[in-house]
Design a protein around this motif. Structure first.
Motif, PDB file in Angstrom:
ATOM      1  N   LEU A 509      39.395   5.617 -19.668  1.00 15.55           N
ATOM      2  CA  LEU A 509      40.678   4.853 -19.233  1.00 15.55           C
ATOM      3  C   LEU A 509      39.727   3.727 -18.666  1.00 15.55           C
ATOM      4  CD1 LEU A 509      43.277   7.230 -17.895  1.00 15.55           C
ATOM      5  CD2 LEU A 509      43.454   5.702 -19.895  1.00 15.55           C
ATOM      6  N   THR A 510      38.538   3.742 -17.981  1.00 11.04           N
ATOM      7  CA  THR A 510      38.346   2.917 -17.115  1.00 11.04           C
ATOM      8  C   THR A 510      36.798   2.068 -17.908  1.00 11.04           C
ATOM      9  OG1 THR A 510      36.517   4.428 -15.997  1.00 11.04           O
ATOM     10  CG2 THR A 510      38.696   4.065 -14.815  1.00 11.04           C
ATOM     11  N   TYR A 511      36.617   2.527 -18.812  1.00 15.60           N
ATOM     12  CA  TYR A 511      35.397   1.616 -19.802  1.00 15.60           C
ATOM     13  C   TYR A 511      35.790   0.541 -19.894  1.00 15.60           C
ATOM     14  CZ  TYR A 511      31.982   1.149 -23.489  1.00 15.60           C
ATOM     15  OH  TYR A 511      30.776   0.697 -23.894  1.00 15.60           O
ATOM     16  N   PRO A 512      37.044   0.152 -20.280  1.00 20.01           N
ATOM     17  CA  PRO A 512      37.323  -1.292 -20.578  1.00 20.01           C
ATOM     18  C   PRO A 512      37.162  -2.113 -19.589  1.00 20.01           C
ATOM     19  CG  PRO A 512      39.033   0.125 -21.773  1.00 20.01           C
ATOM     20  CD  PRO A 512      38.149   0.824 -20.820  1.00 20.01           C
ATOM     21  N   ILE A 513      37.364  -1.780 -18.144  1.00 20.36           N
ATOM     22  CA  ILE A 513      37.337  -2.473 -17.010  1.00 20.36           C
ATOM     23  C   ILE A 513      35.924  -2.800 -16.667  1.00 20.36           C
ATOM     24  CG2 ILE A 513      37.790  -2.357 -14.561  1.00 20.36           C
ATOM     25  CD1 ILE A 513      39.751  -0.345 -15.063  1.00 20.36           C
ATOM     26  N   LEU A 514      35.229  -1.857 -16.992  1.00 22.93           N
ATOM     27  CA  LEU A 514      33.362  -2.200 -16.667  1.00 22.93           C
ATOM     28  C   LEU A 514      32.977  -3.052 -17.704  1.00 22.93           C
ATOM     29  CD1 LEU A 514      32.516   1.492 -15.576  1.00 22.93           C
ATOM     30  CD2 LEU A 514      32.763  -0.460 -14.230  1.00 22.93           C
ATOM     31  N   LEU A 515      33.718  -2.778 -19.222  1.00 19.44           N
ATOM     32  CA  LEU A 515      32.801  -3.662 -20.057  1.00 19.44           C
ATOM     33  C   LEU A 515      33.583  -5.226 -19.583  1.00 19.44           C
ATOM     34  CD1 LEU A 515      31.898  -4.065 -23.009  1.00 19.44           C
ATOM     35  CD2 LEU A 515      34.251  -3.621 -24.037  1.00 19.44           C
ATOM     36  N   PHE A 516      34.773  -5.225 -19.255  1.00 16.34           N
ATOM     37  CA  PHE A 516      35.368  -6.497 -18.735  1.00 16.34           C
ATOM     38  C   PHE A 516      34.278  -7.439 -17.885  1.00 16.34           C
ATOM     39  CE2 PHE A 516      37.687  -9.009 -15.747  1.00 16.34           C
ATOM     40  CZ  PHE A 516      38.054 -10.222 -16.477  1.00 16.34           C
ATOM     41  N   ILE A 517      33.955  -6.730 -16.877  1.00 22.74           N
ATOM     42  CA  ILE A 517      33.222  -7.094 -15.858  1.00 22.74           C
ATOM     43  C   ILE A 517      31.612  -7.593 -16.343  1.00 22.74           C
ATOM     44  CG2 ILE A 517      31.845  -6.489 -13.664  1.00 22.74           C
ATOM     45  CD1 ILE A 517      34.079  -4.405 -13.094  1.00 22.74           C
ATOM     46  N   PHE A 518      31.183  -6.683 -17.192  1.00 20.72           N
ATOM     47  CA  PHE A 518      30.119  -6.985 -17.871  1.00 20.72           C
ATOM     48  C   PHE A 518      29.830  -8.201 -18.680  1.00 20.72           C
ATOM     49  CE2 PHE A 518      27.263  -6.407 -21.692  1.00 20.72           C
ATOM     50  CZ  PHE A 518      25.968  -6.511 -21.172  1.00 20.72           C
ATOM     51  N   LEU A 519      31.131  -8.292 -19.534  1.00 15.10           N
ATOM     52  CA  LEU A 519      31.187  -9.379 -20.367  1.00 15.10           C
ATOM     53  C   LEU A 519      31.247 -10.608 -19.499  1.00 15.10           C
ATOM     54  CD1 LEU A 519      33.431  -7.969 -23.319  1.00 15.10           C
ATOM     55  CD2 LEU A 519      30.789  -8.585 -23.270  1.00 15.10           C
ATOM     56  N   PHE A 520      32.117 -10.437 -18.419  1.00 13.59           N
ATOM     57  CA  PHE A 520      32.517 -11.562 -17.408  1.00 13.59           C
ATOM     58  C   PHE A 520      31.219 -11.940 -16.906  1.00 13.59           C
ATOM     59  CE2 PHE A 520      33.494 -12.943 -12.939  1.00 13.59           C
ATOM     60  CZ  PHE A 520      34.354 -14.114 -13.512  1.00 13.59           C
ATOM     61  N   TYR A 521      30.314 -11.221 -16.553  1.00  6.39           N
ATOM     62  CA  TYR A 521      28.920 -11.506 -15.868  1.00  6.39           C
ATOM     63  C   TYR A 521      28.173 -12.384 -16.857  1.00  6.39           C
ATOM     64  CZ  TYR A 521      24.262 -11.150 -14.091  1.00  6.39           C
ATOM     65  OH  TYR A 521      22.926 -11.556 -13.762  1.00  6.39           O
ATOM     66  N   ILE A 522      28.000 -11.936 -17.948  1.00 10.21           N
ATOM     67  CA  ILE A 522      27.264 -12.573 -19.234  1.00 10.21           C
ATOM     68  C   ILE A 522      27.876 -13.811 -19.610  1.00 10.21           C
ATOM     69  CG2 ILE A 522      26.649 -12.279 -21.659  1.00 10.21           C
ATOM     70  CD1 ILE A 522      25.263 -10.261 -20.076  1.00 10.21           C
ATOM     71  N   PHE A 523      29.115 -14.036 -19.666  1.00 10.25           N
ATOM     72  CA  PHE A 523      29.727 -15.262 -19.596  1.00 10.25           C
ATOM     73  C   PHE A 523      29.375 -16.122 -18.441  1.00 10.25           C
ATOM     74  CE2 PHE A 523      33.322 -18.258 -18.839  1.00 10.25           C
ATOM     75  CZ  PHE A 523      33.332 -18.951 -20.123  1.00 10.25           C
ATOM     76  N   LEU A 524      29.389 -16.067 -17.267  1.00  7.71           N
ATOM     77  CA  LEU A 524      28.970 -16.725 -16.247  1.00  7.71           C
ATOM     78  C   LEU A 524      27.632 -16.982 -15.927  1.00  7.71           C
ATOM     79  CD1 LEU A 524      30.961 -15.214 -13.044  1.00  7.71           C
ATOM     80  CD2 LEU A 524      31.558 -17.263 -14.549  1.00  7.71           C
ATOM     81  N   THR A 525      26.540 -16.297 -16.716  1.00  6.45           N
ATOM     82  CA  THR A 525      25.011 -16.570 -16.817  1.00  6.45           C
ATOM     83  C   THR A 525      24.856 -17.768 -17.937  1.00  6.45           C
ATOM     84  OG1 THR A 525      24.737 -14.747 -18.109  1.00  6.45           O
ATOM     85  CG2 THR A 525      24.573 -14.268 -15.817  1.00  6.45           C
ATOM     86  N   PHE A 526      25.774 -17.584 -18.897  1.00  5.23           N
ATOM     87  CA  PHE A 526      25.390 -18.790 -19.906  1.00  5.23           C
ATOM     88  C   PHE A 526      25.523 -20.252 -19.368  1.00  5.23           C
ATOM     89  CE2 PHE A 526      25.716 -15.232 -22.972  1.00  5.23           C
ATOM     90  CZ  PHE A 526      24.671 -15.583 -23.825  1.00  5.23           C
ATOM     91  N   ASP A 527      24.689 -20.944 -19.766  1.00  7.59           N
ATOM     92  CA  ASP A 527      24.512 -22.530 -19.295  1.00  7.59           C
ATOM     93  C   ASP A 527      25.896 -22.964 -19.688  1.00  7.59           C
ATOM     94  OD1 ASP A 527      22.048 -22.184 -18.355  1.00  7.59           O
ATOM     95  OD2 ASP A 527      21.226 -22.954 -20.132  1.00  7.59           O
ATOM     96  N   PHE A 528      26.561 -22.880 -20.841  1.00  2.00           N
ATOM     97  CA  PHE A 528      27.743 -23.690 -21.365  1.00  2.00           C
ATOM     98  C   PHE A 528      29.168 -23.070 -20.659  1.00  2.00           C
ATOM     99  CE2 PHE A 528      27.729 -19.792 -24.240  1.00  2.00           C
ATOM    100  CZ  PHE A 528      28.834 -19.405 -24.211  1.00  2.00           C
ATOM    101  N   SER A 529      28.822 -22.066 -19.913  1.00  2.00           N
ATOM    102  CA  SER A 529      30.031 -21.691 -19.259  1.00  2.00           C
ATOM    103  C   SER A 529      30.726 -22.625 -17.972  1.00  2.00           C
ATOM    104  CB  SER A 529      29.740 -20.165 -18.356  1.00  2.00           C
ATOM    105  OG  SER A 529      28.761 -20.542 -17.226  1.00  2.00           O
ATOM    106  N   GLU A 530      29.639 -23.504 -17.644  1.00  2.00           N
ATOM    107  CA  GLU A 530      30.102 -24.471 -16.605  1.00  2.00           C
ATOM    108  C   GLU A 530      31.149 -25.696 -17.164  1.00  2.00           C
ATOM    109  OE1 GLU A 530      26.622 -26.239 -14.494  1.00  2.00           O
ATOM    110  OE2 GLU A 530      26.267 -24.492 -13.614  1.00  2.00           O
ATOM    111  N   ASN A 531      30.652 -25.923 -18.642  1.00  2.00           N
ATOM    112  CA  ASN A 531      31.397 -26.923 -18.994  1.00  2.00           C
ATOM    113  C   ASN A 531      32.803 -26.267 -19.590  1.00  2.00           C
ATOM    114  OD1 ASN A 531      29.395 -28.756 -19.270  1.00  2.00           O
ATOM    115  ND2 ASN A 531      28.392 -27.939 -20.868  1.00  2.00           N
ATOM    116  N   LEU A 532      32.748 -25.172 -19.990  1.00  2.00           N
ATOM    117  CA  LEU A 532      34.039 -24.328 -20.144  1.00  2.00           C
ATOM    118  C   LEU A 532      35.044 -24.139 -19.072  1.00  2.00           C
ATOM    119  CD1 LEU A 532      32.969 -21.500 -22.675  1.00  2.00           C
ATOM    120  CD2 LEU A 532      34.122 -23.604 -23.134  1.00  2.00           C
TER     121      LEU A 532
END
Length: 631
Positions: A509-532
């Motif tokens: 049940l909690t795996y998708p929550i941790l997956l979301f946090i992981f993807l959220f972090y990956i998203f924030l670390t990309f350079d293009f995230s600031e533009n988005l």
């Protein structure tokens, strides 16, 4: 109707050879069953061949009106019903104390005489019907009381052990109280509350995965995987072996019924000491007709389950218990291919173990392991589950949740435990916990039953959602009184239950929550995230930054990566005992397989609330593979 003689009907007609005819005669007397019952149920004669013989003799079959069946005797007891079943007889009441008799063998004057003597009734007229039709009529007419016990016996004896009530009033109050406290804290201290919940999720997730890793290590080193040597097996000659009941619950399984009949023939156990019950639902005409028209002899005694809700496997098995006669009992699914010597190995092991051991769980694996991606992942999962985790549980003294098949019981102890919970959709997992709580022990034997791995995505989701829903039911039932559970199973058992049963549910049940946090972090670390994010409200960005501070994200990502790496490692280890090295590189796909579990878990959670007893049917016979591949 003209008179028939048994010798003419079976021997001179050529449907039985003289040696087989003589053996049926002997077994019929020893078992106190009709000649035809033995011939059909112990693989001397096929049902289709016998039916064609009667049609050739121009026999007209009696047709039952199953909606208008009438008891010929109101106070018919269980022994009376067993007599009628053993002799393939269905009585029909007539006036003046006379009865007509429906039987399957027009040459069976012995059973007719036995009936008259047993019930002190005169038989007026004889009708002929197929044996399956007689069996069905008997169960539908006289099985009502036994069916009631099959459904409610455990609840009536021990309501706290039954999943009939999904949530008790106390559990609703506790869960409601926790929810209210959470909402209050969320309102007063939103950031601290969200961070705290996140940390708790991460902590429990890591402990649950770590516990599975510990089980794998213990299971790899443990001697709990019981073995029986050839010398030990030789200590039990066939003549000394006990009766052994095999229950075969089937529902809409016509596509695998031929395989089932063939697989049973391969068991290395005295045929005359097998008590094989084929459990067929009365509203399953597809399987019923498939059995009636089997073209080759088979070893099973059909038991027709009268209709009742819930329509679950444990209800059917409980009903079958009333007709079982073995010292030991096991369950096989329709597509199962057990090791040929499995029954003998279990008997030898029971004689070797102390009396408190009442269940032997054999390993399950798949004969179509390399069919596609899904069957490979399923095989990896079952390999570490049965070859490492269950022995690990045994080694740590933690209750073992039984698998759905190939669990071998001491029959008297199974009855003492009240059988299975007819309302629990993972009935064997629940029974394993109940056995442990009563002071009994379960062990694991290195004998394998090969099954058909699900090779189709939606079929897999249906099956897995039922399994996880059943784990939820089992957890709720045994946590109704946590202090009582702790007292019954001890410290190891209690915390093992929390992190194995509860932890399995929680991690999915909690795996998708941790997956979301992981993807959220990956998203924030990309350079293009600031533009988005440039067009996103600053308050929203600040809020996410507050609830996911960098240190929380680091912990979550560590848990996510560590959990996945541990499970990948466990899946890699799983290949070694069975030398399935060609599957090892599929272990890397475990994160994807886990996400499928999460989808199933949320579906199971929804069904736990909306329809807790609904048995999600798994379709079998979809594979093109037929034989076990042990490499």
């Amino acid at each position: 109707m003209r008179k028939f003689y048994r010798n003419d009907l079976f021997l001179k007609s050529g449907v039985l050879q003289e040696e087989a005819y003589d053996k049926v005669e002997v077994w019929s007397r020893e078992m106190n069953k009709s000649f035809l019952k033995v011939a059909l149920n112990y693989a001397f004669l096929s049902r289709l061949e016998y039916k064609q013989l009667l049609l050739k003799e121009e026999i007209k079959f009696y047709e039952f009106d199953y909606t208008g069946l009438i008891k010929f005797k109101e106070n018919l007891n269980k022994a009376d019903l067993d007599f009628l079943l053993d002799h393939n007889l269905y009585p029909i009441t007539r006036e003046n104390g006379l009865v007509d008799l429906v039987l399957a063998d027009p040459s069976d004057n012995i059973s007719i005489s036995k009936f008259s003597e047993y019930f002190s009734l005169e038989v007026k007229e004889i009708h002929i019907a197929e044996d399956m039709d007689i069996v069905k009529a008997l169960h539908l007419t006289y099985g009502e009381e036994l069916l009631e016990k099959a459904v409610f016996d455990l609840f009536n004896k021990d309501p706290k052990s039954s999943a009939l009530e999904t949530f008790t009033a106390k559990q609703v109050l506790v869960l409601g109280g926790i929810g209210i406290v959470f909402l209050i804290c969320l309102f007063l201290f939103p950031i601290i509350t969200i961070i705290s919940v996140n940390l708790l999720i991460n902590l429990f997730f890591l402990i649950s995965i770590g516990f599975k890793f510990l089980l794998t290590v213990v299971g790899a080193k443990s001697e709990a995987l019981q073995k029986i040597s050839s010398a030990e097996l030789g200590n039990f000659p066939d003549k000394d072996l006990p009766f052994y009941t095999l229950q075969l619950p089937v529902f809409k399984e016509s596509e695998v019924i031929y395989k089932l009949a063939s697989n049973l023939q391969n068991l290395d156990y005295p045929k005359e000491k097998l008590d094989v019950k084929l459990l067929i639902e009365s509203d399953d005409p597809v399987t019923f007709d498939a059995v009636k028209n089997l073209k080759f002899p088979c070893i099973f005694d059909p038991v027709i389950i009268p209709y009742a809700q819930p329509k679950t496997k444990p209800k059917a098995c409980n009903y079958g218990l009333h007709f079982s006669k073995g010292k030991y009992l096991t369950i096989y699914d329709a597509e199962d291919i057990p090791d040929s010597d499995q029954l003998k190995l279990v008997h030898a092991l029971f004689n070797k173990l102390p009396e408190e051991y009442i269940v032997v769980q054999c390993a399950l694996n798949y004969f179509n392991k390399t069919e596609n991606f899904l069957t490979r992942m399923f095989t990896l999962e079952y390999s570490y589950w049965f070859d490492y985790m269950l022995p690990g549980l045994d080694g740590l003294g933690v209750p073992i949740p039984l698998g759905g098949t190939s669990n071998h019981f001491k029959f008297d102890k199974l009855m003492e435990l009240g059988g299975w919970d007819g309302f629990n959709v993972t009935e064997d997992a629940d029974l394993g916990i109940r056995a442990y709580a009563k002071g009994y022990k379960v062990t694991v034997l290195n004998s394998t039953t090969y099954e058909e791995a699900n090779n189709e995505f939606y079929n897999w989701i249906r099956q897995r959602s039922r399994w996880i829903k059943g784990y939820m039911q089992t957890y709720l039932v045994h946590m109704r009184k946590p202090a009582k559970l702790f007292k019954e199973v001890g410290l190891n058992g209690f915390f093992g239950f929390q992190f194995f049963i509860g932890g399995t549910i929680f991690t999915f049940l909690t795996y998708p929550i941790l997956l979301f946090i992981f993807l959220f972090y990956i998203f924030l670390t990309f350079d293009f995230s600031e533009n988005l994010l440039s067009g996103v409200n600053t308050d929203i960005i600040n809020f996410f930054t507050l609830i996911f501070p960098e240190w929380v994200i680091i912990i979550s990502i560590f848990n996510f990566l560590a959990g996945n790496l541990l499970m990948i490692y466990i899946n890699m280890v799983a290949v070694f005992r069975r030398k399935s090295y060609n599957l090892i590189h599929f272990a890397i796909a475990n994160p994807v397989y886990w996400l499928m579990h999460s989808i199933s878990a949320y579906k199971g959670l929804f069904q736990l609330i909306s329809k807790p007893f609904y048995w999600e049917k798994t379709n079998h016979g979809l594979t093109k593979a037929h034989k076990p591949n042990k490499k």
